[in-house]
Design an enzyme around this catalytic site. Structure first.
Site, PDB file in Angstrom:
ATOM      1  N   ARG A  44      40.201  50.878  29.756  1.00 20.43           N
ATOM      2  CA  ARG A  44      39.141  51.743  30.276  1.00 20.43           C
ATOM      3  C   ARG A  44      37.844  51.352  29.589  1.00 20.43           C
ATOM      4  NH1 ARG A  44      38.977  57.882  32.079  1.00 20.43           N
ATOM      5  NH2 ARG A  44      36.828  57.938  32.739  1.00 20.43           N
ATOM      6  N   ARG A  62      21.713  55.636  40.036  1.00 17.89           N
ATOM      7  CA  ARG A  62      23.131  55.420  39.675  1.00 17.89           C
ATOM      8  C   ARG A  62      23.782  54.317  40.513  1.00 17.89           C
ATOM      9  NH1 ARG A  62      26.202  58.706  37.080  1.00 17.89           N
ATOM     10  NH2 ARG A  62      27.940  58.208  38.432  1.00 17.89           N
ATOM     11  N   GLU A  65      38.714  62.535  43.232  1.00 17.41           N
ATOM     12  CA  GLU A  65      37.679  63.429  42.666  1.00 17.41           C
ATOM     13  C   GLU A  65      36.266  62.893  42.938  1.00 17.41           C
ATOM     14  OE1 GLU A  65      40.349  62.389  40.757  1.00 17.41           O
ATOM     15  OE2 GLU A  65      41.464  64.284  40.832  1.00 17.41           O
ATOM     16  N   ASN A  66      36.169  61.574  43.205  1.00 15.82           N
ATOM     17  CA  ASN A  66      34.833  60.994  43.406  1.00 15.82           C
ATOM     18  C   ASN A  66      34.138  61.494  44.683  1.00 15.82           C
ATOM     19  OD1 ASN A  66      35.688  57.763  41.915  1.00 15.82           O
ATOM     20  ND2 ASN A  66      34.723  59.566  40.999  1.00 15.82           N
ATOM     21  N   TRP A  67      34.890  62.161  45.586  1.00 13.65           N
ATOM     22  CA  TRP A  67      34.250  62.726  46.778  1.00 13.65           C
ATOM     23  C   TRP A  67      33.230  63.793  46.389  1.00 13.65           C
ATOM     24  CZ3 TRP A  67      34.793  59.981  50.940  1.00 13.65           C
ATOM     25  CH2 TRP A  67      35.986  59.323  51.218  1.00 13.65           C
ATOM     26  N   TRP A 119      24.993  52.769  32.737  1.00 12.01           N
ATOM     27  CA  TRP A 119      24.332  51.450  32.729  1.00 12.01           C
ATOM     28  C   TRP A 119      23.003  51.536  33.492  1.00 12.01           C
ATOM     29  CZ3 TRP A 119      22.508  47.920  36.232  1.00 12.01           C
ATOM     30  CH2 TRP A 119      22.350  46.599  35.789  1.00 12.01           C
ATOM     31  N   ASP A 175      34.504  52.063  34.211  1.00  8.50           N
ATOM     32  CA  ASP A 175      33.681  53.243  33.957  1.00  8.50           C
ATOM     33  C   ASP A 175      32.360  52.834  33.294  1.00  8.50           C
ATOM     34  OD1 ASP A 175      32.981  55.885  33.887  1.00  8.50           O
ATOM     35  OD2 ASP A 175      34.312  56.445  32.243  1.00  8.50           O
ATOM     36  N   GLY A 176      31.336  53.643  33.552  1.00 10.12           N
ATOM     37  CA  GLY A 176      30.062  53.442  32.863  1.00 10.12           C
ATOM     38  C   GLY A 176      28.953  52.897  33.747  1.00 10.12           C
ATOM     39  N   ASN A 177      29.197  52.819  35.060  1.00 12.34           N
ATOM     40  CA  ASN A 177      28.158  52.286  35.956  1.00 12.34           C
ATOM     41  C   ASN A 177      26.910  53.169  35.943  1.00 12.34           C
ATOM     42  OD1 ASN A 177      30.138  50.512  36.631  1.00 12.34           O
ATOM     43  ND2 ASN A 177      30.430  51.223  38.722  1.00 12.34           N
TER      44      ASN A 177
HETATM   45  C1  FPP Z   1      32.682  54.737  37.337  1.00  7.86           C
HETATM   46  O1  FPP Z   1      31.394  54.747  36.818  1.00  7.86           O
HETATM   47  C2  FPP Z   1      32.778  53.802  38.454  1.00  7.86           C
HETATM   48  C3  FPP Z   1      33.085  54.152  39.730  1.00  7.86           C
HETATM   49  C4  FPP Z   1      33.354  55.553  40.110  1.00  7.86           C
HETATM   50  C5  FPP Z   1      33.120  53.175  40.827  1.00  7.86           C
HETATM   51  C6  FPP Z   1      33.502  51.767  40.501  1.00  7.86           C
HETATM   52  C7  FPP Z   1      33.071  50.923  41.633  1.00  7.86           C
HETATM   53  C8  FPP Z   1      32.581  49.663  41.572  1.00  7.86           C
HETATM   54  C9  FPP Z   1      32.499  48.887  40.347  1.00  7.86           C
HETATM   55  C10 FPP Z   1      32.064  48.991  42.794  1.00  7.86           C
HETATM   56  C11 FPP Z   1      32.955  48.886  43.990  1.00  7.86           C
HETATM   57  C12 FPP Z   1      34.292  48.337  43.685  1.00  7.86           C
HETATM   58  C13 FPP Z   1      34.916  47.296  44.304  1.00  7.86           C
HETATM   59  C14 FPP Z   1      36.320  47.010  43.963  1.00  7.86           C
HETATM   60  C15 FPP Z   1      34.286  46.400  45.255  1.00  7.86           C
HETATM   61  P1  FPP Z   1      30.572  56.118  36.756  1.00  7.86           P
HETATM   62  O2  FPP Z   1      29.666  56.156  37.937  1.00  7.86           O
HETATM   63  O3  FPP Z   1      31.503  57.265  36.640  1.00  7.86           O
HETATM   64  O4  FPP Z   1      29.760  55.896  35.442  1.00  7.86           O
HETATM   65  P2  FPP Z   1      29.232  57.018  34.413  1.00  7.86           P
HETATM   66  O5  FPP Z   1      30.450  57.635  33.790  1.00  7.86           O
HETATM   67  O6  FPP Z   1      28.416  56.219  33.455  1.00  7.86           O
HETATM   68  O7  FPP Z   1      28.422  57.999  35.216  1.00  7.86           O
END
Ligand code: FPP
Length: 283
Positions: free
Chosen positions: A214, A59, A93-95, A51, A46-48
């Site tokens: 997490r 994003r 839920e990510n859809w 970041w 989590d946290g992409n």
């Molecule tokens: C959550 O961060 C992360 C995800 C929903 C996707 C994770 C996917 C990857 C790291 C890349 C693909 C994976 C593989 C296995 C090749 P968020 O976007 O919810 O972050 P936020 O809470 O800061 O918005």
């Protein structure tokens, strides 16, 4: 029989493979008890988005940067000898996210397999996607199948990637399978026990996670491996996923080893456990 100096040399070489001398990783690694490693580590990456936002980037750049952490973590898991590592890459839920973000995530997954398949195979890692894979785009399913088949003979760490995954959905599917078997007359109520359920989960055949990590400071399970994490130690790490390194993984393992797992029983000395706020504190 291996003589003592040779044994020490072998251990040092193994340590060097995981973390170079003089590094922070090495300092943490030397405090870890190799005999009490978790068998299965599951991670909610989590946290992409945060970041990327902190860098004024879109994003999706956070997801792209997160691939480095995936690669490093899988490599470290293999070197540390985990039996299983499970990464939560895409929930049902990510859809709900913007189409561009969903397509980028699927693209990154295909790219990851394309780039890493040889390395997975060379390092004896077995790949297994979990979740409702049949609902993914056929091009993604093809790549996943290629990775499953390409690593089918590997006997080292099992790398599970949760995709289009939901713990509740998984349990719903198990209940449906049970009702179907019941209606067909192949299953009686007494036939449903924990073993039967385990065998019908997408994670069948692998041990439950001992440690659930997490990242990003969020403190939720978010519908991940709901049945399987019943006794997992949960470690919330403040680091955003793209910044997650081997040192963070080792720190989580160290914290896991500080805790006492009693599975509902008593501590070996029979004393009642009183949390004091100190990691691993018992009294
Ligand atoms: C959550 O961060 C992360 C995800 C929903 C996707 C994770 C996917 C990857 C790291 C890349 C693909 C994976 C593989 C296995 C090749 P968020 O976007 O919810 O972050 P936020 O809470 O800061 O918005």
């Amino acid at each position: 029989m291996v003589d003592f100096p040779t044994l020490v040399l072998t251990v040092m070489q193994l340590l060097d493979e995981i973390a170079a001398p003089g590094t922070r990783e090495r300092e943490i690694l030397e405090r870890i008890d190799p005999d009490r490693m978790p068998r299965h580590v599951a991670i909610i990456m989590d946290g992409n988005g945060r970041w990327a936002k902190a860098r004024s980037l879109p994003r999706v750049e956070g997801h792209r940067a997160g691939i480095r952490s995936v690669r490093e973590t899988v490599e470290a898991a293999a070197r540390l000898g985990f039996e299983v590592i499970t990464l939560y890459a895409f929930s049902t839920e990510n859809w709900k996210r913007p189409r561009h973000e969903v397509l980028t995530l699927m693209g990154l997954l295909k790219e990851y397999i394309n780039r890493e398949l040889n390395s997975l195979r060379d390092n004896n890692l077995r790949f297994r996607p979990i979740g409702r894979i049949d609902q993914l785009d056929s091009s993604v399913q093809r790549e996943l199948q290629r990775a499953v088949e390409g690593t089918a003979d590997c006997t080292g760490t099992l790398v599970q990637i949760a995709l289009n995954y939901s713990g509740r959905q998984e349990l719903t599917d198990v209940i449906r399978a049970g009702v179907t078997e019941g209606v067909n007359g192949t299953l009686s109520p007494d036939g449903v026990d924990e073993e039967w359920i385990n065998n019908h989960l997408t994670t069948s055949g692998c041990p439950d996670p001992d440690l659930l990590i997490r990242t990003s400071g969020e403190q939720r399970i978010s519908n991940f491996l709901l049945w399987q994490v019943a006794y997992a130690e949960i470690y919330f790490c403040p680091v955003l996923w793209p910044d997650f390194t081997t040192a963070d993984l080792l720190t989580a393992v160290l914290e896991f080893q500080r805790r006492e797992r009693r599975f509902g029983g008593l501590a070996p000395d029979g004393n009642v456990f009183t949390p004091t706020g100190e990691p691993g504190a018992t009294s």
